[in-house]
Motif scaffolding. Structure first.
Motif, mmCIF file in Angstrom:
data_model
loop_
_atom_site.group_PDB
_atom_site.id
_atom_site.type_symbol
_atom_site.label_atom_id
_atom_site.label_comp_id
_atom_site.label_asym_id
_atom_site.label_seq_id
_atom_site.Cartn_x
_atom_site.Cartn_y
_atom_site.Cartn_z
ATOM 1 N N HIS A 48 -1.861 3.463 1.448
ATOM 2 C CA HIS A 48 -3.231 2.975 1.287
ATOM 3 C C HIS A 48 -3.480 1.840 2.278
ATOM 4 N N ASP A 49 -4.502 1.997 3.095
ATOM 5 C CA ASP A 49 -4.752 1.015 4.157
ATOM 6 C C ASP A 49 -5.529 -0.199 3.676
ATOM 7 N N ASP A 50 -6.012 -0.178 2.430
ATOM 8 C CA ASP A 50 -6.753 -1.334 1.933
ATOM 9 C C ASP A 50 -5.864 -2.296 1.143
ATOM 10 N N ALA A 51 -4.561 -2.072 1.166
ATOM 11 C CA ALA A 51 -3.643 -2.974 0.462
ATOM 12 C C ALA A 51 -3.486 -4.272 1.253
ATOM 13 N N GLY B 250 0.806 -1.218 0.000
ATOM 14 C CA GLY B 250 0.000 0.000 0.000
ATOM 15 C C GLY B 250 0.835 1.261 0.000
ATOM 16 N N ALA C 270 -0.951 -3.962 4.128
ATOM 17 C CA ALA C 270 -0.916 -2.654 4.802
ATOM 18 C C ALA C 270 -0.668 -2.812 6.303
ATOM 19 N N LYS C 271 -1.248 -3.841 6.904
ATOM 20 C CA LYS C 271 -1.043 -4.040 8.353
ATOM 21 C C LYS C 271 0.409 -4.409 8.653
#
Ligand code: ZN
Length: 320
Positions: free
Chosen positions: A291-294, A280, A297-298
């Motif tokens: 981008h947190d929806d990748a 992300g 991302a976490k």
């Protein structure tokens, strides 16, 4: 062991057997500091610096705290820092020694400002060298790669640098670490790019893969803490295989050993754009958008957070 570490200018000088400190540094009366239990002898001439001693003392304390927080404790209990002055501003370059007690020699411009010291990467980079065993000149890519990779993350974890800036630097500079034509693997290709950013890319790939295999519970930071705990850092000479075995055992994977086997003698192809996309991280005109929806991302965000694996911190502090 000694190594001059220069990130700007794109020149690379490794393993120089430099002689002792400069005449100016030798004339300096050291300031003796106790920083979180670490005894620091800081040697420089106050009169050399336009803004005096205080900004330099704060810089040393801050940098030491950043590295101590990343590793759970500072790598050594006694450290000498010899600051040489030169014309202009900024922090120029450093060299780290461990053979006869931990010593960092660092060159700083006489007109250095508190803001430049606040944003300095060099001293954190040099202090990070103290946390990894000496793995020999053919593996400089690991010692430099770890120092480059850890510096940004450790400063972000300490609030000294925005995480997005660290990712932006990685997105901009990691391509310098990719194998070029005639590359013979990390152990045999001693160019500046492969040494500094090739090593840093190895660390990033290892970090992501360790986190993927452990459900994002631990990462490279936990492995590096374990290596420091077992070795005492740069004071020890270790085969590189031992570094990876100890690191892998600490996090319960074989990522480091496998990645080393795949990259030491042959150029390991890495699709960097795909890696940034999965994390992300979108390059955007010299910076990046996160981008947190990748998919990863976490993992990206966890890399920039200090680990909570309490078994690897606190009580492992060596006896001074
Ligand atoms: Zn270095």
């Amino acid at each position: 062991m000694s190594r001059i570490c220069i990130r700007a200018g794109w020149s690379f000088v490794a393993m120089l057997g430099l002689a002792g400190p400069s005449a100016a540094a030798m004339d300096a009366r050291p300031q003796l500091l106790n920083v979180d239990g670490v005894r620091v002898s800081l040697e420089f001439l106050d009169s050399d610096f336009t803004n005096g001693a205080e900004p330099l003392v704060l810089w040393v304390k801050r940098s030491l705290g950043i590295v101590a927080a990343y590793y759970g404790h500072f790598p050594v209990s006694d450290l000498r820092i010899r600051v040489s002055s030169t014309s202009g501003g900024g922090v120029r370059h450093g060299t780290t020694f461990a053979a006869h007690g931990a010593l960092i020699r660092i060159t700083v411009g006489r007109d250095v400002t508190p803001a430049q010291l606040l944003n300095d990467w060099v001293l954190v980079h040099e202090m990070t060298h103290l946390a990894l065993p000496d793995v020999g000149p053919e593996h400089a890519w690991l010692s430099e790669g770890v120092a480059v990779y850890v510096e940004g993350i450790a400063r972000a974890q300490a609030g000294n640098r925005p995480a997005v800036d660290v990712w932006a630097e990685e997105a901009g500079s990691m391509p310098r670490g990719l194998p070029q034509e005639d590359d013979a693997g990390l152990d045999h290709t001693h160019t500046w790019g492969r040494t500094y950013w090739g090593g840093a890319l190895f660390c990033l790939l290892a970090d992501v893969q360790i986190r993927q295999r452990t459900g994002n519970k631990v990462g490279l930071q936990s492995a590096l803490r374990a290596v420091l705990r077992a070795s005492g850092g740069l004071v020890s000479d270790w085969p590189i295989e031992r570094v990876f075995a100890v690191g892998d055992a600490a996090v319960g994977t074989k990522v480091l050993e496998e990645l080393y086997a795949r990259s030491k003698d042959v150029p390991l192809a890495t699709d960097l754009p795909a890696l940034w996309q999965s994390l992300g991280i979108e390059p955007a005109g010299g910076t990046v958008k996160l981008h947190d929806d990748a998919p990863l991302a976490k993992i990206r965000d966890a890399i920039m957070r200090a680990p909570v694996d309490s078994t690897l911190a606190g009580s492992d502090r060596p006896t001074p």
